[in-house]
Each structure stands twice: as structure tokens, then as C-alpha cells.
Motif scaffolding. Structure first.
Motif, short mmCIF file in Angstrom:
data_model
loop_
_atom_site.label_atom_id
_atom_site.label_comp_id
_atom_site.label_asym_id
_atom_site.label_seq_id
_atom_site.Cartn_x
_atom_site.Cartn_y
_atom_site.Cartn_z
N GLU A 1 4.89 -11.32 0.99
CA GLU A 1 3.68 -10.50 1.17
C GLU A 1 2.64 -10.92 0.12
O GLU A 1 2.11 -10.09 -0.62
CB GLU A 1 4.03 -9.00 1.03
N LYS B 1 -4.41 -8.71 9.60
CA LYS B 1 -3.90 -7.90 8.49
C LYS B 1 -4.65 -6.57 8.43
O LYS B 1 -4.05 -5.51 8.25
CB LYS B 1 -4.04 -8.63 7.16
N GLU C 1 -3.40 -4.36 11.11
CA GLU C 1 -2.02 -3.92 10.82
C GLU C 1 -2.04 -2.77 9.80
O GLU C 1 -1.34 -1.77 9.97
CB GLU C 1 -1.19 -5.09 10.28
N HIS C 2 -2.88 -2.93 8.78
CA HIS C 2 -2.93 -1.87 7.77
C HIS C 2 -3.57 -0.59 8.31
O HIS C 2 -3.15 0.51 7.98
CB HIS C 2 -3.62 -2.38 6.51
N GLU D 1 -3.26 0.46 11.29
CA GLU D 1 -2.23 1.12 12.11
C GLU D 1 -1.13 1.73 11.26
O GLU D 1 -0.62 2.81 11.56
CB GLU D 1 -1.68 0.10 13.13
N ARG D 2 -0.78 1.06 10.17
CA ARG D 2 0.24 1.64 9.28
C ARG D 2 -0.27 2.94 8.66
O ARG D 2 0.47 3.91 8.55
CB ARG D 2 0.61 0.65 8.18
N ILE D 3 -1.54 2.93 8.25
CA ILE D 3 -2.10 4.16 7.66
C ILE D 3 -2.23 5.22 8.75
O ILE D 3 -1.89 6.39 8.54
CB ILE D 3 -3.47 3.87 7.00
N ARG E 1 -0.46 5.78 11.24
CA ARG E 1 0.82 6.38 11.64
C ARG E 1 1.37 7.38 10.62
O ARG E 1 2.49 7.83 10.76
CB ARG E 1 1.84 5.29 11.96
N ARG E 2 0.57 7.73 9.62
CA ARG E 2 1.00 8.83 8.73
C ARG E 2 1.06 10.13 9.51
O ARG E 2 1.65 11.12 9.07
CB ARG E 2 0.03 8.95 7.54
N TRP F 1 -0.94 9.13 15.99
CA TRP F 1 -1.98 8.09 15.95
C TRP F 1 -2.36 7.71 17.37
O TRP F 1 -1.56 7.10 18.09
CB TRP F 1 -1.43 6.90 15.16
N SER G 1 -9.22 -4.64 2.31
CA SER G 1 -8.19 -5.55 2.81
C SER G 1 -8.67 -6.98 2.63
O SER G 1 -9.85 -7.28 2.83
CB SER G 1 -7.93 -5.25 4.29
N HIS H 1 0.77 -12.22 9.73
CA HIS H 1 -0.59 -11.99 10.24
C HIS H 1 -1.13 -13.21 10.99
O HIS H 1 -1.87 -13.06 11.97
CB HIS H 1 -1.52 -11.60 9.10
#
Ligand SMILES: [Zn+2]
Ligand SMILES: [Zn+2]
Length: 355
Positions: free
Chosen positions: A104, A158, A161-162, A164-166, A168-169, A172, A293, A300
Motif C-alpha cells: 500500500e 484509488k 475506492e476510498h 466507497e470504503r468511507i 460503507r461506514r 451506502w 487522495s 488501483h
């Protein structure tokens, strides 16, 4: 081999130099360059604002948006002569930090990473380059020259992706995205939004040239007058201009639980007026997120290549607005207002669909 080099820190030191093809100790994969994308980072390095040479050297081979064909690859890896590839820009730091240790490197903690054509590592602006197999990514051959967009698209992959990760807290289910800036990164961010089935809005100040039609051809809405006139709040905002006035205009424009991803890099532009109290109130009471970002890791690049492969290839080719052969390299680095992506062609016979 011919290579484009600069002396970092010295304005306008770009020149074309002759070197020997690098020896195998520089990497077991030898790549012959087909094309090189040019972006604002290259122009900043050429202006002397940015960049560093490899240790013990004065000059740096520039270029980080690559497209090439494998000439030599070691046995036992799934890379073969003739494969069309792009190079990964960033390499992990030597320590390595906790993130670089697990691949990463885009999230490097100690800042000692290196980057081809930017930071302490020769770039891809050369007729040949070498890397280890894990730092090249095969691309879809049918993309032709549009595969040179893989590197900027990896940065966008990237960012998404970030987001979507955020996202999904909690539950979403985004519906809308606003992209500011219709340069290559903004157009690619819009493409990712379109492939996710979102309602896509793009804001840019330019009213003529190819950008408005390229945005509309994606099924997205183009806005240019003022951000205040763009209706609605957005689940995702991807800011690609780096312009302080635009940033100030988007920070408060995300919907409840929405995200603002800052992807554009700014220089210092003096003091901007933002009502921080009101902004803070909205961010806290609506669970909003504002985050930055940069860069991309191997995952990615792979995601980016999948998105490019699914896109309308003719649409992608529309934003490669200028092609310059290596002999005319000087032309490639002159910024032009109506240009979106400039590409230097090192070998235009190397892959099909080159135009
Ligand atoms: Zn770039
Ligand atoms: Zn690191």
C-alpha cells in the motif's frame, strides 16, 4: 536510446539525451516505450518547482504516464515479450513502513517512497526502461493509445475506492456525483461515476473546446457558469482542479453523509475566505467527510484498466487531443488551453489502434 531528461530545480533544463539501454541490474523486465502521457506534474518539474534526481545523479529522466511493449521478461512470471504494459509510478520506501510493507505504498507513512520520473527514480520518458515484474501491469491491447491513460486512471481508481470504503461506514447508496475540473483526471472521475450508475455532473470554467461535448457524450451534465448555479447536493464530490476558489465552493456542497475527495494539488494562493464555523457545523451535524487522495498501488492500476477496458474506446481517444512524435518533443510540453491530454509517441507502429 533517447531519453528526456531534466535537472530538477533548474527551470527549463529539459533536453533529449542519448544513453545506453539500462543493464539488467535495473530490473529484469525490459520495456520498449510506445507512448508517454504528459501532465501538469511534468510541467512543474520542467519549471524547476518539483522533482529530485536519482541518488548520485544530477539529471532525472522524466515521465510517469507510460505505455510500452515488453522486450524481455524473466521466466516464471506471467509477462511475455510483446505484452502491452504500463509501469507503476511509486515504489515502496526502503524501511519499509507498515503500508509499504504490504503493497500500500500510495499510503506511505514516512515519505521515503520513490517515484519514476518524479522522485529519485528515472522515469518512463525514454525509449527503453527496466523494472522488476511486480511494477508493470499488463493492459488491454484493444485500448490502443488510450491505455496511456492507465496511470491517471489509477489515481482516480484509488480516490473512488476510498470514497466507497468511507461510504460503507453506514448504508451506502450514492445517487449523484459532482466532479470539478474537466481535465484528464476529472473526465476519468466522471467515467468511473458513470460506470457506477450515478448521475454525473461536471463543472469546469471552459465553455468552448472539446470538454463540454466529451462530458455530454458520457451522458453527464456539463456546468460552467458558477458552482453556486449547479443545483443540488451531491453524495460524492471529486475536486480535481486544485483551485482554491473551487475548493471553497465545494466543501459545503456534499449531501448529508456525503464525501468530498480532494484530488487536485494547489500551490499557496494566499488567504481564502471560508466561514469555517458554518462549514464545521455542517460537517459535524451531517456526518460529512472531506479527505485527500494521491497516487495508487497495484490494485488501483488493475481497477483502472478494467474501467478503461469497459469504456467506449472512441470516447477515451477523444481526450487525447495532441500527439507529438519524439522528434518534436518540445511541442509536447507547451501548455495549451484547449488541450486535454498530450501524448509523446515514441513508436507509433508498435500497437494497433494507435489512432
Ligand atoms: Zn501525471
Ligand atoms: Zn512507506
Amino acid at each position: 536510446m533517447r531519453s528526456l531528461t531534466v535537472e530538477p530545480g533548474v527551470p527549463d533544463s529539459l533536453k533529449l539525451e542519448e544513453f545506453r539501454i539500462p543493464a539488467a541490474d535495473r530490473g529484469s523486465v525490459l520495456v520498449r516505450t510506445v507512448a508517454l502521457g504528459v501532465c501538469g506534474t511534468d510541467r512543474e518539474i520542467i519549471a524547476g518547482d518539483y522533482g529530485s534526481p536519482p541518488p548520485g545523479h544530477k539529471r532525472l529522466i522524466i515521465g510517469h504516464e507510460s505505455l510500452g511493449v515488453v522486450e524481455e521478461a524473466p521466466k516464471g512470471v506471467s509477462l511475455y515479450p510483446g505484452d502491452v504494459v504500463v509501469g507503476i509510478v511509486r515504489h515502496p520506501d526502503p524501511v519499509p513502513c507498515a503500508n509499504c510493507a504490504v503493497g500500500e505504498w500510495d499510503m506511505c507513512r514516512n515519505g521515503r517512497y520513490t517515484e519514476h520520473g518524479i522522485k529519485s527514480l528515472d522515469g518512463f520518458g525514454s525509449e527503453f526502461w527496466r523494472v522488476e515484474p511486480s511494477f508493470v501491469v499488463p493492459v488491454t491491447r484493444s485500448l490502443g493509445l488510450a491505455a496511456v491513460l492507465a496511470e491517471p486512471a489509477s489515481v482516480v481508481a484509488k480516490a473512488w475506492e476510498h470514497c466507497e470504503r468511507i461510504g460503507r461506514r453506514a448504508q451506502w447508496d450514492p445517487q449523484t456525483v459532482l466532479v470539478t475540473g474537466a481535465g484528464p483526471v476529472g473526465l476519468l472521475a466522471a467515467l468511473f461515476g458513470q460506470q457506477r450508475g450515478l448521475e454525473v455532473h461536471v463543472f469546469d470554467r471552459v465553455g468552448d473546446g472539446p470538454k463540454p461535448d466529451i462530458v455530454r457524450a458520457l451522458g453527464a451534465t456539463y456546468h460552467r457558469e458558477s458552482l453556486d448555479l449547479v443545483p443540488g447536493d451531491f453524495d460524492v464530490i471529486i475536486e480535481c482542479t486544485g483551485a482554491p476558489s473551487v475548493i471553497a465552493g465545494v466543501l459545503g456542497r456534499s449531501a448529508r453523509d456525503g464525501l468530498v475527495c480532494l484530488l487536485g494539488v494547489s500551490g499557496s494562493a494566499g488567504v481564502q475566505s471560508v466561514d469555517l464555523g458554518s462549514l464545521n457545523r455542517e460537517v459535524v451535524l451531517d456526518n460529512r467527510v472531506i479527505f485527500g487522495s494521491v497516487n495508487a498501488n497495484r490494485r488501483h492500476y488493475q481497477a483502472a484498466i478494467e474501467v478503461l477496458a469497459r469504456a467506449d474506446h472512441a470516447w477515451l481517444h477523444r481526450f487525447i487531443t495532441k500527439r507529438v512524435s519524439l522528434a518534436d518533443w518540445k511541442e509536447a510540453f507547451v501548455p495549451r488551453a484547449d488541450s486535454i491530454k498530450t501524448v509523446v509517441l515514441f513508436d507509433d507502429n508498435a500497437i494497433p489502434n494507435i489512432d
